[in-house]
Design a protein around this motif. Structure first.
Motif, PDB file in Angstrom:
ATOM      1  N   ASP A 245       0.833  -1.200   0.000  1.00 56.88           N
ATOM      2  CA  ASP A 245       0.000   0.000   0.000  1.00 56.88           C
ATOM      3  C   ASP A 245       0.873   1.258   0.000  1.00 56.88           C
ATOM      4  O   ASP A 245       1.829   1.365   0.777  1.00 56.88           O
ATOM      5  CB  ASP A 245      -0.901   0.018   1.233  1.00 56.88           C
ATOM      6  N   PRO A 246       0.574   2.224  -0.861  1.00 57.54           N
ATOM      7  CA  PRO A 246       1.380   3.452  -0.921  1.00 57.54           C
ATOM      8  C   PRO A 246       1.207   4.292   0.340  1.00 57.54           C
ATOM      9  O   PRO A 246       0.115   4.389   0.895  1.00 57.54           O
ATOM     10  CB  PRO A 246       0.821   4.177  -2.146  1.00 57.54           C
ATOM     11  N   LEU A 247       2.293   4.878   0.786  1.00 56.30           N
ATOM     12  CA  LEU A 247       2.242   5.705   1.990  1.00 56.30           C
ATOM     13  C   LEU A 247       2.779   7.114   1.738  1.00 56.30           C
ATOM     14  O   LEU A 247       2.254   8.087   2.281  1.00 56.30           O
ATOM     15  CB  LEU A 247       3.034   5.046   3.111  1.00 56.30           C
ATOM     16  N   TYR A 248       3.813   7.233   0.886  1.00 53.29           N
ATOM     17  CA  TYR A 248       4.442   8.534   0.673  1.00 53.29           C
ATOM     18  C   TYR A 248       4.408   8.921  -0.797  1.00 53.29           C
ATOM     19  O   TYR A 248       4.682   8.102  -1.676  1.00 53.29           O
ATOM     20  CB  TYR A 248       5.905   8.510   1.148  1.00 53.29           C
ATOM     21  N   ILE A 249       4.051  10.170  -1.054  1.00 55.88           N
ATOM     22  CA  ILE A 249       4.162  10.761  -2.383  1.00 55.88           C
ATOM     23  C   ILE A 249       5.295  11.776  -2.312  1.00 55.88           C
ATOM     24  O   ILE A 249       5.256  12.714  -1.508  1.00 55.88           O
ATOM     25  CB  ILE A 249       2.858  11.449  -2.820  1.00 55.88           C
ATOM     26  N   VAL A 250       6.319  11.583  -3.136  1.00 58.87           N
ATOM     27  CA  VAL A 250       7.524  12.403  -3.081  1.00 58.87           C
ATOM     28  C   VAL A 250       7.592  13.281  -4.331  1.00 58.87           C
ATOM     29  O   VAL A 250       7.452  12.788  -5.452  1.00 58.87           O
ATOM     30  CB  VAL A 250       8.782  11.526  -2.981  1.00 58.87           C
ATOM     31  N   VAL A 296       2.757  13.619   1.989  1.00 60.81           N
ATOM     32  CA  VAL A 296       3.585  14.235   0.955  1.00 60.81           C
ATOM     33  C   VAL A 296       4.966  14.537   1.531  1.00 60.81           C
ATOM     34  O   VAL A 296       5.086  15.023   2.662  1.00 60.81           O
ATOM     35  CB  VAL A 296       2.950  15.533   0.427  1.00 60.81           C
ATOM     36  N   ARG A 297       5.993  14.242   0.749  1.00 61.64           N
ATOM     37  CA  ARG A 297       7.357  14.544   1.161  1.00 61.64           C
ATOM     38  C   ARG A 297       8.044  15.338   0.055  1.00 61.64           C
ATOM     39  O   ARG A 297       8.054  14.926  -1.102  1.00 61.64           O
ATOM     40  CB  ARG A 297       8.148  13.249   1.439  1.00 61.64           C
TER      41      ARG A 297
END
Length: 394
Positions: A245-250, A296-297
């Protein structure tokens, strides 16, 4: 941050094994018994108070120079500067560690990280009475990397000290900590940003190609499509599902960061570029459970490696479930280390020469920062399943 404020929340005895300072080529760690004594802790606090007074102008600089000629104070002064540098380094919270696997290496030799497949996803059965158990085929793969040594030297001119210019001493911990943080972020980002091996359209699993590379501009539809495609990635057998499962959008720019935040925080999305949904607000395609957990990072170092950094966006899974990048530090040297050069000159007539008198050739007081780190992406062991990239150009 003043030295006295630093000491208030700092346990010198417990942390000294990890936050070392070397003076005259002799690491403080080798003097652990002395440093852990209450007498040393008290002396360190007194030295930090004195240095803070000098830096704040309550004590003249000549008193610091005079103290440096004693046998113990140079070590205390160096320990104080080192602790301030490490505190500054810790105060800068690098967000890239959230989506990386952080580890350590024993030495500088190449290290291999092996991964064995889990074999069949299910147990064989139900079995008939007397039926033999079926064997399980397990494959092995690995990736390889090594840590490197990075450093920088800072020379403070003797003339600046004579002129009571304390700016050089004040700025040294900040500057060195800033350089250490930047080096980590740079070396980590170059391992994966726009990497054509990690991000490709032909990752083969059991004869079927899967892609973790797209070109859609970021919006709710594109994000939903990317999450859906990641959910289709199978395990090594080509059939079993995986938890990625995706956790971070960079992203690499503030503009992209705000755009992603808008999508994640919106309950509805208004479409203006689609003929069948022009200006019609509809429910956000991203389920609330995912939107509430995804974060978001911002990684501004992407611009150095990705020519599409202004529009590109990346997705990473929680490293606890699976990781696309591993970044490692040298064991026992996980934190940046500060050194001070001993004076290599001898005054005619004898007597100890303070390190603040500087080098024989230039009269410069020398500091050195050393930091050891390195890493690799994990495509060779299937790490591509835990990340996604879009150039954002369409």
């Amino acid at each position: 941050m003043k030295f006295k404020q630093l000491l208030e929340g700092f346990n010198a005895a417990q942390s000294v094994m990890h936050e070392r300072f070397s003076f005259g080529g002799q690491p403080v760690r080798s003097m652990a018994r002395r440093i852990q004594s209450p007498q040393y802790v008290q002396s360190l606090a007194e030295a930090a108070t004195f240095v803070a007074d000098v830096f704040d102008g309550r004590q003249p600089l000549w008193m610091l120079k005079e103290a440096m000629s004693t046998s113990d104070f140079p070590l205390l002064f160096g320990d104080t500067i080192d602790r301030l540098m490490v505190a500054k380094w810790k105060a800068i919270e690098p967000t890239w560690r959230d989506y990386a696997k952080i580890s350590t290496c024993r030495d500088f030799r190449p290290v291999k990280r092996f991964r064995c497949t889990r074999g069949a996803a299910l147990l064989h059965g139900p079995m008939s009475p007397g039926e033999s158990y079926k064997g399980d085929a397990v494959d092995e793969s690995y990736y390889e990397y090594s840590v490197g040594k990075y450093g920088r030297r800072r020379d403070i001119l003797w003339e600046a000290l004579v002129n009571d210019d304390l700016g050089a001493l004040r700025d040294a911990p900040d500057d060195l900590a800033w350089q250490a943080v930047n080096t980590e972020a740079y070396e980590f980002t170059r391992l994966w940003a726009a990497n054509t091996t990690l991000y490709a359209i032909n990752h083969a699993v059991a004869g079927v190609n899967y892609s973790n590379l797209g070109n859609a501009a970021f919006d709710a539809d594109a994000l939903a499509a990317a999450i859906g495609e990641m959910g289709e990635y199978p395990a090594e057998d080509g059939e079993s599902p995986i938890m990625n499962d995706p956790l971070y959008i960079v992203v690499g720019t503030r503009t992209m960061q705000m755009r992603v935040e808008q999508v994640l925080n919106s309950l509805i999305v208004a479409y203006t570029g689609s003929s069948d949904r022009d200006n019609l607000p509809v429910a956000n395609l991203i389920p609330a459970q995912l939107r509430n957990t995804m974060q978001v990072r911002l990684n501004p170092w992407i611009r150095l490696f990705d020519t599409d950094y202004q529009t590109a966006w990346y997705i990473f899974s929680d490293p606890a479930a699976g990781y696309a990048v591993e970044f490692s530090f040298l064991q026992g040297h996980e934190l940046p280390e500060l050194f001070m050069k001993n004076s290599n000159q001898v005054q005619m007539g004898g007597g100890a020469v303070s390190p603040m008198e500087g080098d024989f050739d230039t009269d410069a007081v020398g500091y050195k920062l050393r930091h050891c780190c390195g890493g690799s992406h994990t495509n060779a062991v299937g790490g591509w399943r835990f990340t996604w990239r879009s150039t954002g150009t369409v």
